[in-house]
Design a protein around this motif. Structure first.
Motif, mmCIF file in Angstrom:
data_model
loop_
_atom_site.group_PDB
_atom_site.id
_atom_site.type_symbol
_atom_site.label_atom_id
_atom_site.label_comp_id
_atom_site.label_asym_id
_atom_site.label_seq_id
_atom_site.Cartn_x
_atom_site.Cartn_y
_atom_site.Cartn_z
ATOM 1 N N ASP A 129 3.381 -1.713 -10.936
ATOM 2 C CA ASP A 129 2.547 -0.745 -10.214
ATOM 3 C C ASP A 129 1.127 -1.302 -10.186
ATOM 4 O OD1 ASP A 129 4.508 1.193 -9.770
ATOM 5 O OD2 ASP A 129 4.105 2.233 -11.652
ATOM 6 N N GLN A 130 0.613 -1.627 -9.005
ATOM 7 C CA GLN A 130 -0.756 -2.106 -8.933
ATOM 8 C C GLN A 130 -1.728 -0.949 -9.222
ATOM 9 O OE1 GLN A 130 -1.604 -5.463 -6.113
ATOM 10 N NE2 GLN A 130 0.031 -4.480 -4.946
ATOM 11 N N ARG A 131 -2.946 -1.298 -9.565
ATOM 12 C CA ARG A 131 -3.936 -0.258 -9.898
ATOM 13 C C ARG A 131 -4.051 0.752 -8.753
ATOM 14 N NH1 ARG A 131 -9.844 -2.060 -10.905
ATOM 15 N NH2 ARG A 131 -8.829 -3.419 -12.445
ATOM 16 N N ASN A 132 -4.255 1.997 -9.133
ATOM 17 C CA ASN A 132 -4.365 3.121 -8.203
ATOM 18 C C ASN A 132 -3.045 3.455 -7.516
ATOM 19 O OD1 ASN A 132 -7.125 3.559 -8.718
ATOM 20 N ND2 ASN A 132 -7.720 1.983 -7.238
ATOM 21 N N HIS A 133 -1.939 2.937 -8.040
ATOM 22 C CA HIS A 133 -0.611 3.205 -7.495
ATOM 23 C C HIS A 133 0.373 3.476 -8.629
ATOM 24 C CE1 HIS A 133 -2.445 1.297 -3.979
ATOM 25 N NE2 HIS A 133 -1.447 1.762 -3.261
ATOM 26 N N GLY A 134 1.435 4.207 -8.292
ATOM 27 C CA GLY A 134 2.493 4.466 -9.259
ATOM 28 C C GLY A 134 1.963 5.101 -10.531
ATOM 29 N N ASP A 135 2.395 4.563 -11.669
ATOM 30 C CA ASP A 135 1.970 5.086 -12.962
ATOM 31 C C ASP A 135 0.904 4.220 -13.621
ATOM 32 O OD1 ASP A 135 3.695 7.343 -12.987
ATOM 33 O OD2 ASP A 135 5.385 6.045 -13.478
ATOM 34 N N SER A 136 0.283 3.331 -12.857
ATOM 35 C CA SER A 136 -0.827 2.532 -13.384
ATOM 36 C C SER A 136 -2.120 3.332 -13.342
ATOM 37 C CB SER A 136 -0.978 1.229 -12.594
ATOM 38 O OG SER A 136 0.002 0.288 -12.993
ATOM 39 N N LYS B 204 0.289 10.573 -7.248
ATOM 40 C CA LYS B 204 0.210 9.477 -8.214
ATOM 41 C C LYS B 204 -0.848 8.467 -7.793
ATOM 42 C CE LYS B 204 4.907 9.396 -10.098
ATOM 43 N NZ LYS B 204 6.079 8.511 -10.343
ATOM 44 N N ILE B 205 -0.934 8.207 -6.506
ATOM 45 C CA ILE B 205 -1.944 7.257 -6.016
ATOM 46 C C ILE B 205 -3.339 7.851 -6.166
ATOM 47 C CG2 ILE B 205 -0.463 6.026 -4.379
ATOM 48 C CD1 ILE B 205 -1.577 7.871 -2.175
ATOM 49 N N ASN B 206 -4.314 6.969 -6.286
ATOM 50 C CA ASN B 206 -5.714 7.390 -6.336
ATOM 51 C C ASN B 206 -6.187 7.552 -4.895
ATOM 52 O OD1 ASN B 206 -8.446 7.754 -6.683
ATOM 53 N ND2 ASN B 206 -8.718 6.031 -8.083
ATOM 54 N N MET C 5 6.107 10.564 0.141
ATOM 55 C CA MET C 5 6.336 11.665 -0.786
ATOM 56 C C MET C 5 6.799 11.194 -2.161
ATOM 57 S SD MET C 5 5.651 14.733 0.452
ATOM 58 C CE MET C 5 6.771 15.863 -0.370
ATOM 59 N N LYS C 6 7.199 9.938 -2.274
ATOM 60 C CA LYS C 6 7.526 9.391 -3.593
ATOM 61 C C LYS C 6 6.295 9.374 -4.502
ATOM 62 C CE LYS C 6 11.382 6.483 -2.081
ATOM 63 N NZ LYS C 6 11.885 5.088 -1.931
ATOM 64 N N ASN C 7 5.118 9.488 -3.889
ATOM 65 C CA ASN C 7 3.876 9.514 -4.660
ATOM 66 C C ASN C 7 3.525 10.899 -5.180
ATOM 67 O OD1 ASN C 7 2.692 6.707 -4.415
ATOM 68 N ND2 ASN C 7 3.008 7.166 -2.253
ATOM 69 N N LEU D 40 0.832 -1.204 0.000
ATOM 70 C CA LEU D 40 0.000 0.000 0.000
ATOM 71 C C LEU D 40 0.869 1.258 0.000
ATOM 72 C CD1 LEU D 40 -2.919 1.157 0.280
ATOM 73 C CD2 LEU D 40 -2.561 1.102 2.764
ATOM 74 N N PHE D 41 0.479 2.242 -0.811
ATOM 75 C CA PHE D 41 1.166 3.521 -0.984
ATOM 76 C C PHE D 41 2.524 3.363 -1.679
ATOM 77 C CE2 PHE D 41 -1.100 4.224 3.210
ATOM 78 C CZ PHE D 41 -2.177 4.894 2.659
ATOM 79 N N GLY D 42 2.836 2.146 -2.148
ATOM 80 C CA GLY D 42 4.130 1.902 -2.776
ATOM 81 C C GLY D 42 4.064 1.950 -4.285
ATOM 82 N N SER D 43 5.157 1.478 -4.900
ATOM 83 C CA SER D 43 5.232 1.440 -6.354
ATOM 84 C C SER D 43 6.282 0.424 -6.764
ATOM 85 C CB SER D 43 5.596 2.819 -6.918
ATOM 86 O OG SER D 43 6.934 3.147 -6.581
ATOM 87 N N ALA D 44 6.410 0.234 -8.055
ATOM 88 C CA ALA D 44 7.367 -0.727 -8.596
ATOM 89 C C ALA D 44 8.789 -0.444 -8.118
ATOM 90 C CB ALA D 44 7.308 -0.706 -10.121
#
Length: 254
Positions: free
Chosen positions: A44-51, A170-172, A157-159, A20-24
């Protein structure tokens, strides 16, 4: 849903899912250590990263996303690994698509229900006034009113990304906030996954305990549990060499 992912390395495919709240990028250090032996898909799972974003956000949908990714890449099967929320995704995937999983690694999460415990983080993220933030430091200062830990803020803050001259998450955030109960849901299935499965926890974490063994063995009868020394929930960040070594030993074992 067509997910964003990074593909590196060569060899048998290994798909890795963040929490959660992470990314690839969370697993890039581990991937770099394994890229000579495996083709790694950092997703990147849906609603995360650049997905893409979607109002539908549950483990069935997230498992179906992985099936779509594998189909698009022409993968009949692969090794799968997931951390925390990603671990719940790969567990659900193994129940729905056992033929697509050669071996399974679940990092610091069990099949049981976990109560919501991200309220303060969500409160802080939602309180950041992106329209009036002039810099990343402004946003961090706003977040600091809710989250004292600098490392946690750094991770969150990476998001934050630039968009249309300002900032955006980036996250939804809206969907995650609305459906946060989905993250902790217990694995529900009448099936079992009989192929080799590793539950890899942190010795300083309470996400996988001895009380979880019964549930784990019920769903994953061909499994074993290990705990890495001097590691908490973020075991891949705290003990990357031990994590890579453990992954490699498990996947190479006949």
């Amino acid at each position: 849903m067509k997910l964003n992912y990074k593909k590196i390395g060569q060899g048998k495919p290994l798909i890795i899912l963040h929490g959660l709240f992470g990314s690839a990028d969370n697993w890039l250090t581990i991937a770099r250590d394994l890229e000579k032996e495996y083709t790694l898909y950092l997703v990147d799972q849906r609603n995360h990263g650049d997905s893409p974003h979607s109002e539908e956000w549950n483990y069935t949908a997230m498992a179906q996303d992985i099936a779509e990714l594998m189909e698009s890449e022409g993968l009949d099967s692969a090794f799968l690994m997931g951390h925390s929320m990603g671990g719940k995704t790969v567990m659900n995937f193994a129940m729905l698509y056992p033929e697509k999983v050669d071996k399974l690694i679940v990092a610091d999460i069990a099949p049981r229900y976990y109560p919501v415990h991200h309220e303060r983080i969500l409160e802080g993220l939602n309180a950041v006034d992106l329209q009036n933030a002039k810099s990343r430091k402004d946003a961090d200062d706003m977040l600091a009113k809710y989250i004292n830990s600098a490392p946690i803020r750094q991770f969150l803050m990476k998001n934050l990304t630039r968009k249309d001259g300002g900032f955006a998450w980036k996250i939804n955030l809206q969907t995650i906030t609305k459906n946060i109960e989905e993250v902790g849901k217990a694995l529900e299935s009448d099936n079992t996954f009989d192929k080799p499965t590793l539950f890899m926890g942190g010795a300083n974490s309470d996400y996988i305990t001895e009380k979880d063994r019964e549930d784990i063995e019920r769903f994953f009868p061909n499994s074993h549990i290990i705990h890495l020394k001097n590691a908490g929930h973020w075991l891949h960040a705290e003990q990357p060499e031990a994590v890579s070594r453990t992954i490699r030993a498990f996947l190479e074992k006949e």
